[in-house]
Enzyme design. Structure first.
Site, PDB file in Angstrom:
ATOM      1  N   HIS A 243       0.773  -1.148   0.020  1.00 17.10           N
ATOM      2  CA  HIS A 243      -0.024  -0.014  -0.111  1.00 17.10           C
ATOM      3  C   HIS A 243       1.067   1.315  -0.104  1.00 17.10           C
ATOM      4  O   HIS A 243       0.969   2.028  -0.964  1.00 17.10           O
ATOM      5  CB  HIS A 243      -0.832   0.114   1.187  1.00 17.10           C
ATOM      6  CG  HIS A 243      -1.878  -1.233   1.360  1.00 17.10           C
ATOM      7  ND1 HIS A 243      -2.833  -1.496   0.759  1.00 17.10           N
ATOM      8  CD2 HIS A 243      -1.789  -2.106   2.549  1.00 17.10           C
ATOM      9  CE1 HIS A 243      -3.391  -2.636   1.256  1.00 17.10           C
ATOM     10  NE2 HIS A 243      -2.442  -3.184   2.382  1.00 17.10           N
TER      11      HIS A 243
HETATM   12  O1  RIB Z   1      -5.185  -0.035   4.804  1.00 17.81           O
HETATM   13  C1  RIB Z   1      -3.829   0.013   4.589  1.00 17.81           C
HETATM   14  C2  RIB Z   1      -3.270   1.101   5.286  1.00 17.81           C
HETATM   15  O2  RIB Z   1      -3.512   0.746   6.692  1.00 17.81           O
HETATM   16  C3  RIB Z   1      -1.600   1.070   5.246  1.00 17.81           C
HETATM   17  O3  RIB Z   1      -1.064   2.316   5.400  1.00 17.81           O
HETATM   18  C4  RIB Z   1      -1.092   0.215   6.143  1.00 17.81           C
HETATM   19  O4  RIB Z   1      -0.114   0.486   6.710  1.00 17.81           O
HETATM   20  C5  RIB Z   1      -2.308   0.733   7.495  1.00 17.81           C
HETATM   21  O5  RIB Z   1      -1.686   1.792   7.844  1.00 17.81           O
END
Ligand code: RIB
Ligand code: CA
Length: 313
Positions: A243
């Protein structure tokens, strides 16, 4: 091309760690002015510690790390140890940090940095709940027009939620903060699950990290080995979705990503859809277009860039 000055606001988290490493490996494009930790994946005491662990892994103990808000603006903190493990960086065995945490509060650092640099020269890169950013905007409304861009990981539309059926984790933890940021008037680019779920660390891609035969390559391979369990089980995906590195990769090679400049708003009252980002992808309203919402990426190009840059550390 001069490097973009950025502040990384983060809740490490294995994917945050990879995003930070990518930024620190790319000095031609990115100058990291500081890292501000926020409560999210794990409590603040761990996110601020993990941010320093990652700086030491990259041999960048010169980067100032600040602790920020330990809870959302109005709600109880929700964490994600079930995804990231109890330390937040489960996978590799990494030593406790020796570099100091800065005394100043993260929100003060964000405000002072934006006021000290010429308007339009500092980019904010939130990788976790938006509590620090929203608090800075509330305390110092004058900083909003000074922000060059906010490039954040959060939200979802076609991909729907990962922490509830409707909401993505970063937005769900502090929807009021997300609402403040989305209405700030700053230039905003959003990396939602719609795009980050296409950045999957397949076994082949993880082998390439391990084949770097460096402490960073090994640590990243072990982090993603651990971190992928949740998504493989839930989505049957081929590997961990990276992500947060989508944020820093966008600063380095924006043409890897494609999206639309649309209206994006967040649900802050309904318990059923709290934290849902409602993206007007088809332009069916005349609500103001306040964000570039990414929907696609060149995954092979993303991993080629990431692996090449991690090899530098
Ligand atoms: O949903 C994914 C996000 O939530 C990413 O940034 C992960 O590190 C958590 O913070
Ligand atoms: Ca994160």
């Amino acid at each position: 091309m001069t490097a973009r000055k950025i502040i990384i606001d983060t809740d490490p988290g294995q994917d945050d760690a990879v995003a930070i490493l990518l930024a620190l490996a790319s000095p031609e494009e990115i100058e990291v002015l500081g890292i501000t930790a926020v409560a999210g994946n794990v409590p603040l005491a761990l996110t601020q510690k993990n941010a320093r662990i990652v700086c030491e892994l990259a041999n960048r103990t010169d980067i100032p790390v600040f602790a920020g808000c330990d809870a959302p603006l109005k709600r109880k903190l929700v964490t994600a140890e079930h995804v990231h493990g109890k330390t937040g960086l489960d996978g590799p065995t990494l030593a406790d940090p020796k570099m100091p945490l800065q005394d100043a509060h993260a929100v003060d650092f964000i405000i002072e940095t934006l006021r000290a640099h010429p308007a339009g020269t500092v980019t904010l890169c939130p990788l976790g709940p938006l509590t620090n950013i929203a608090t800075a905007l509330q305390r110092a409304p004058d900083i909003a027009p000074r922000i060059a861009e906010i490039v954040l990981m959060g939200g979802a539309y076609f991909e729907v939620g990962n922490i509830t059926p409707a909401a993505e984790f970063n937005i769900y933890v502090d929807p009021e903060a997300a609402d403040i940021v989305l209405k700030s008037g700053a230039k905003i680019t959003i990396m939602p699950l719609d795009v980050t779920h296409k950045a999957l660390v397949t076994p082949h891609r993880n082998d390439a990290f391990r084949a770097l035969s460096t402490p960073v390559g090994e640590a990243v391979a072990l982090m993603t080995d651990f971190f992928e369990r949740f998504d493989k089980e839930k989505y049957g995906s081929e590997g961990a979705p990276l992500h947060d590195p989508c944020v820093t990769a966008h600063l380095i090679q924006p043409d890897l990503f494609h999206g639309r400049h649309i209206n994006v708003e967040v649900e802050t009252t309904s318990e059923l859809t709290l934290g849902m980002t409602v993206a007007d992808w088809w332009g069916v309203t005349d609500r103001p277009r306040n964000a570039t919402f990414m929907g696609d990426l060149d995954a092979d190009g993303f991993f080629t860039l990431l692996t090449e840059r991690l090899a530098r550390l």
